[in-house]
Design a protein around this motif. Structure first.
Motif, short mmCIF file in Angstrom:
data_model
loop_
_atom_site.label_atom_id
_atom_site.label_comp_id
_atom_site.label_asym_id
_atom_site.label_seq_id
_atom_site.Cartn_x
_atom_site.Cartn_y
_atom_site.Cartn_z
N THR A 410 -19.87 -58.15 34.04
CA THR A 410 -18.57 -58.79 34.25
C THR A 410 -17.76 -58.87 32.96
N GLY A 411 -18.44 -58.85 31.81
CA GLY A 411 -17.73 -59.03 30.55
C GLY A 411 -17.37 -60.48 30.28
N HIS A 412 -17.86 -61.39 31.11
CA HIS A 412 -17.58 -62.83 30.96
C HIS A 412 -18.79 -63.48 30.29
N ALA A 413 -18.60 -64.02 29.08
CA ALA A 413 -19.72 -64.57 28.32
C ALA A 413 -20.39 -65.73 29.06
N GLY A 414 -19.59 -66.58 29.71
CA GLY A 414 -20.16 -67.71 30.43
C GLY A 414 -21.03 -67.28 31.59
N LEU A 415 -20.54 -66.35 32.40
CA LEU A 415 -21.31 -65.88 33.54
C LEU A 415 -22.56 -65.14 33.07
N ALA A 416 -22.43 -64.37 31.98
CA ALA A 416 -23.59 -63.66 31.45
C ALA A 416 -24.69 -64.63 31.04
N GLU A 417 -24.28 -65.76 30.42
CA GLU A 417 -25.27 -66.76 29.99
C GLU A 417 -25.87 -67.48 31.19
N LEU A 418 -25.04 -67.80 32.18
CA LEU A 418 -25.55 -68.46 33.39
C LEU A 418 -26.56 -67.57 34.10
N ALA A 419 -26.22 -66.30 34.27
CA ALA A 419 -27.14 -65.38 34.95
C ALA A 419 -28.43 -65.21 34.15
N ALA A 420 -28.33 -65.20 32.82
CA ALA A 420 -29.53 -65.10 31.99
C ALA A 420 -30.41 -66.32 32.17
N ARG A 421 -29.79 -67.49 32.26
CA ARG A 421 -30.55 -68.73 32.46
C ARG A 421 -31.29 -68.71 33.80
N VAL A 422 -30.58 -68.31 34.86
CA VAL A 422 -31.19 -68.28 36.19
C VAL A 422 -32.31 -67.24 36.24
#
Length: 698
Positions: A410-422
């Motif tokens: 997505t190129g979205h840092a927040g979503l990338a971090e959320l998905a990494a956490r999950v």
């Protein structure tokens, strides 16, 4: 003067059309001189004729006395053609001896002996029926006329697996569009089974019953037919009878003879129709494969493994769409695509969907329609839900648990971090890819195996590069109507390169190699340090960081100021926290012989100083050396040699050197980390003191 005489005299007449067209006229003149010395003579600008190679006569492949050498431009990159009158054999196309493979770049043809040796090899293979070496599957080149149409076919599917010599069966065919008005070619799609009226038929055929084809299977075919008589000679009596009936009953007919060589099935396929004078016109076709197995030959050696995996991609925009296509082309068996957005004309500049995609099409749907050309991949274009769906941790968990690997594009840092956490919580493999700094830097992060550091932790650990943004005018291209977000400045080439890099990491993991590092930062366009070198950043390119406590900093400064104008120094003690060197204290080791430009620690004093430090705090260990430079200079040659010696002879592989400068110098302190290449400048980060020993124990 003949070319042989010119060659001997050392003079080359570049006005000669043959030599003038050569890239290497000298080697061509030398070869021609060999030809003329062996009895060949010039019969045309690029043609020499002379005695045939005797082995061709002795083996019964020709009865001619002469053969012809035809030179082609550019010499020596294309081999000469060899024309042998009357030759009839496999790998002899229209009496042209096929002795050089298309990919051959040996240039053995630069000498006459090299050419003769290759003729001898051809004869040896021909005597054995090309057993074990026969891989050619384009028999149409031997037909007496060039092919005039193309056929897409899966021969294994067309005739089935239960093949018996003398067998025949029906198939049907439809025409498809190919090319443009100026370069269009007639293309047929050949399909198994007899024709029925419900099946599509060629658009130029009005009567359904005429759109039929028939195949004939034979074993032991030594060479392909060159005309209809040789074609008929290959068939059994029953097969010929069937063919005669078909030609009588069906105005339009496609028919072919199929046989097997060492690499698979081969077919000479003909298309026939009435010529208007009571006879028939017949054209040979060039068959091209359409089966998944044939297409996957170009997908790479990982395709077999990738056929069994499922990849989920969150974000089917610029990078995500090209990533999906790369994975599909590489053989991935199933893709799940998630993106709530739609395609508009502007998106297509960087998207993998083809130009002309209808505006308003869901990105996932457009991508699925595009990937249908790869028949082995099943694509699930998820369209339900809204943007909130991909931000829902429960939805991300479901996505990750159902895939062998999940990619955020997505190129979205927040979503990338959320998905990494999950993904970390449910222990599922995860990769994220993005472009930075106006598309000049690409980063791919993997969180998939036990040794991969969780992405959530990397921002506060040493060894991971922070990528600062550029100024807005460089980071963004501007705004557009109907869009709240600014348009990123990344060009299409950068998008594709980032997608390709992510594909490499994904495939590397799915195939069980994990040879790629857990984090890749690749510079696509040169910028400021450390992005001042194209290509992947190496570990040594990532700036080192040394955390320095306030107590250690003040202790070193006070000792250095007290010793001025002489140098002083000692050792650094501390520990490693989150992979970062943390200097919690300095111990001064006085040198009674110190000078303004020299400081030396006597042997044995370092161990004593470290013992005293550990007595005060058992948690600390030796981290390196410090000393003052009253003149404000950087590390000396002796400093570098000393630190390399320490690194080689102690348990501290990368000892730190801390230099303390005078009050009027900036920076007041400078840190360096020892590497095999020397001293690497480090960023000094202030930090607090270690907790008191009693508090830490509690």
């Amino acid at each position: 003067m003949c070319l042989q005489e010119e060659h001997r005299s050392g003079r080359l007449d570049l006005a000669d059309p043959l030599l003038g067209s050569a890239v290497e006229p000298a080697s061509l003149a030398a070869f021609v001189a060999e030809l003329e010395a062996d009895g060949f003579h010039r019969v045309d600008t690029h043609v020499w004729r002379g005695p045939i190679r005797q082995v061709l006569i002795d083996s019964g492949y020709s009865t001619a006395d002469e053969m012809t050498v035809i030179f082609r431009s550019p010499w020596p990159y294309l081999p000469p053609l060899l024309h042998v009158p009357g030759i009839s054999a496999w790998h002899a196309d229209h009496e042209l001896l096929c002795i050089w493979e298309a990919e051959d770049n040996s240039q053995r043809w630069k000498t006459l002996q090299g050419t003769y040796d290759r003729i001898d090899e051809w004869v040896a293979h021909a005597d054995e029926g090309f057993t074990g070496v026969e891989t050619a599957r384009n028999p149409e080149i031997y037909w007496h006329e060039p092919s005039s149409w193309l056929g897409l076919v899966d021969l294994e599917e067309l005739i089935g697996n239960d093949r018996v010599d003398g067998q025949h069966g029906e198939f049907h065919f439809v025409d498809i569009e190919s090319g443009d008005d100026e370069s269009s070619v007639l293309v047929f799609d050949l399909r198994p089974g007899p024709f029925t009226p419900v099946r599509p038929r060629p658009s130029w055929v009005e009567k359904a019953q005429t759109v039929r084809g028939r195949w004939f299977y034979r074993e032991g075919v030594e060479q392909p037919p060159r005309d209809v008589d040789e074609f008929a000679a290959l068939l059994t009596e029953n097969q010929n009878e069937r063919l005669r009936k078909d030609l009588k009953q069906r105005p339009l007919l496609m028919y072919g003879v199929v046989w097997a060589n060492v690499d698979g099935l081969v077919c000479t396929m003909l298309y026939s129709r009435p010529d208007g004078d009571g006879g028939r016109e017949t054209w040979v076709g060039a068959l091209r494969p359409k089966s998944s197995a044939a297409l996957l030959l170009r997908a790479g050696s990982d395709a077999t493994t990738l056929q069994r995996v499922k990849v989920a991609i969150i974000g089917a925009g610029a990078i995500g769409s090209h990533l999906a296509e790369f994975l599909a082309r590489s053989g991935v068996g199933e893709l799940r695509l998630f993106d709530p957005d739609r395609l508009w004309p502007a998106n297509l500049i960087r998207h993998a969907a083809p130009p002309g995609t209808a505006p308003g099409t869901m990105k996932t749907v457009a991508l699925k329609d595009h990937l249908v050309q790869y028949p082995w991949v099943q694509v699930d274009a998820v369209t339900e839900g809204s943007e909130s769906y991909v931000w829902d941790p429960a939805a991300i968990r479901e996505i990750a648990e159902q895939a062998d690997l999940t990619v955020d594009a997505t190129g979205h840092a927040g979503l990338a971090e959320l998905a990494a956490r999950v993904a970390l919580e449910c222990d599922r493999p995860y990769v994220t890819v993005a472009l930075f700094r106006g598309g000049s830097v690409a980063r791919v992060r993997r969180q998939a195996i036990a040794t991969d550091t969780p992405i959530l932790h990397r921002s506060r650990l040493g060894g991971y590069l922070a990528i600062p943004p550029l100024a807005d005018e460089l980071e963004f291209a501007g705004t557009e109507v109907g869009c709240l977000a600014r348009v990123h400045n990344a060009p299409p080439v950068a998008v594709v390169r980032a997608a390709a890099l992510a594909s490499e990491v994904v495939i590397d993991h799915l195939c069980g190699r994990n040879e790629e590092p857990e984090e890749i930062v690749e510079v696509l366009r040169i910028g400021d340090e450390p992005f001042d070198r194209l290509g992947r950043l190496r570990p040594e390119d990532v700036p080192a960081t040394v955390d320095l406590s306030e107590t250690a900093l003040q202790g070193a400064i006070e000792a250095a100021d007290a010793a001025r104008p002489l140098e002083t120094g000692g050792i650094l003690v501390g520990t490693e926290i989150d992979r970062r060197t943390t200097v919690s204290g300095v111990v001064e080791v006085v040198d009674p012989d110190a000078k303004p430009n020299r400081y030396h620690v006597a042997e044995g004093l370092v161990a004593e100083a470290l013992a005293l430090a550990k007595e005060a705090d058992p948690r600390v260990g030796y981290l390196g050396e410090w000393h003052s430079h009253p003149d404000g200079s950087g590390p000396s040659t002796l400093d570098v040699a000393t630190m390399l010696s320490i690194a080689a002879g102690s348990d501290c592989a990368n000892p730190v050197l801390l230099l303390v400068h005078p009050p009027d110098h900036e920076p007041r302190v400078a840190a360096y980390v020892t590497t095999p290449a020397g001293l690497k400048p480090a960023v000094v980060e202030p930090c607090g003191d270690l907790p008191e020993v009693e508090a830490a124990a509690a």
